[in-house]
Scaffold this active site. Structure first.
Site, PDB file in Angstrom:
ATOM      1  N   HIS A  80       0.825  -1.216   0.000  1.00 35.28           N
ATOM      2  CA  HIS A  80       0.000   0.000   0.000  1.00 35.28           C
ATOM      3  C   HIS A  80       0.864   1.273   0.000  1.00 35.28           C
ATOM      4  CE1 HIS A  80      -0.184  -0.266   4.722  1.00 35.28           C
ATOM      5  NE2 HIS A  80       0.836   0.495   4.355  1.00 35.28           N
ATOM      6  N   HIS A 121      -2.048   5.653   9.153  1.00 33.57           N
ATOM      7  CA  HIS A 121      -0.697   6.203   9.331  1.00 33.57           C
ATOM      8  C   HIS A 121      -0.707   7.553  10.043  1.00 33.57           C
ATOM      9  CE1 HIS A 121      -0.434   3.240   6.077  1.00 33.57           C
ATOM     10  NE2 HIS A 121       0.835   3.093   6.416  1.00 33.57           N
ATOM     11  N   HIS A 166      10.508  -3.708   5.504  1.00 34.10           N
ATOM     12  CA  HIS A 166      10.977  -2.358   5.217  1.00 34.10           C
ATOM     13  C   HIS A 166      11.190  -1.574   6.506  1.00 34.10           C
ATOM     14  CE1 HIS A 166       6.615  -1.820   5.485  1.00 34.10           C
ATOM     15  NE2 HIS A 166       6.696  -0.513   5.370  1.00 34.10           N
ATOM     16  N   GLU A 212       3.835  -4.777   9.568  1.00 32.27           N
ATOM     17  CA  GLU A 212       2.656  -4.762   8.699  1.00 32.27           C
ATOM     18  C   GLU A 212       2.326  -6.150   8.164  1.00 32.27           C
ATOM     19  OE1 GLU A 212       2.823  -0.113   7.173  1.00 32.27           O
ATOM     20  OE2 GLU A 212       3.301  -1.712   5.758  1.00 32.27           O
TER      21      GLU A 212
END
Length: 279
Positions: free
Chosen positions: A12, A59, A193, A240
């Site tokens: 995303h 976020h 990441h 995530e």
């Protein structure tokens, strides 16, 4: 009864929205990434699900650090994108689904989950980028969406095992819902990441391939990791993976992998894509 026909794990990354906005899909940097979505889009077009349950993380847009629910679920008729920047042009609102959403909410509470219920909620790229990827040209308004938000930003965060159990509870709730609706489930984000700190740019593609394998054959093996393990192995934002585990938990029967892709790096992220069909 309503039926979950499959699950999709997808990136995303907000930069994806910019690339689509500017028509960069065919450029050398993006070509391999976007080509992976062609077979997934064909499957969606063929199956034509009416409802999408989307696991994503906010976020800091609607749920900032001062008010961060562990789990939140939308029960609104519509959701507007109010992203945190990136210069993306305005996009259409997302169509909500309320009847199944309320059924899921009631079933979750009955079975010892206590999500925040949102009858109004803005959404960010965590939800809108995957929908735009699945339905190019922002043609996602045809499918009704149930957003399920998982905290992946502020400690304490739910464990991988708890996120998987949440998915299982939602899968059972869908199976107990009257009607013949076809439902697809999206797990978004990741894979490995880290966007900040001393390890900014860190990737672990060996672990990413392990995740893609075990999501199919042994998802419970991934639930044995702690969030601290995921941060160490997959980077600070590697947690995530929990959204992928929630997606996989919804698929209660045997699953068949129809497609996978991993392109790294894309915007400092290992961008995974996986299509699972629920048998």
């Amino acid at each position: 009864m309503a039926k979950i026909i499959g699950g999709i794990g997808t990136s995303h990354i907000p930069a994806i929205g910019i690339a689509m906005d500017k028509g960069l899909e065919g450029t050398p940097y993006w070509k391999d990434f976007f080509s992976g979505y062609v077979p997934v889009r064909k499957w969606l077009h063929s199956e034509n699900p009416e409802i999408a349950i989307v696991f994503y993380n906010d976020h800091g847009l609607e749920m900032f650090l001062d008010k961060k629910p562990t789990f939140a679920i939308g029960a609104a008729p519509q959701y507007h994108n109010a992203d945190e920047g990136w210069g993306i042009k305005p996009i259409p609102p997302v169509t909500g689904e309320t009847e199944l959403s309320w059924h899921i909410i009631n079933e979750l509470v009955e079975h010892d989950f206590d999500p925040l219920v949102c009858q109004e909620m803005n959404v960010d790229h965590g939800l809108t980028v995957p929908l735009s990827l699945m339905y190019p040209g922002h043609n996602y308004q045809q499918i009704k969406v149930i957003p399920v938000c998982i905290n992946c930003e502020r400690h304490p965060m739910p464990k991988p095992s708890r996120c998987y159990a949440l998915g299982q509870a939602i899968g059972r709730a869908v199976a107990s819902f009257g009607g013949d609706q076809k439902v697809v489930v999206l797990g978004t984000g990741g894979l490995s990441h880290q966007l900040d700190g001393e390890r900014a740019g860190f990737l672990n593609t060996e672990f990413d391939y392990e995740c893609l394998d075990k999501i199919v054959t042994d998802p419970e093996a991934l639930t044995r990791y702690s969030n601290e393990d995921l941060v160490e192995i997959a980077g600070a934002q590697g947690v995530e993976l929990n959204m992928w585990l929630a997606m996989r938990g919804c698929l209660l029967g045997e699953v068949c992998e129809q497609f996978r892709s991993l392109v790294a790096p894309i915007s400092n992220t290992a961008a995974g894509l996986q299509l699972l069909v629920n048998r």
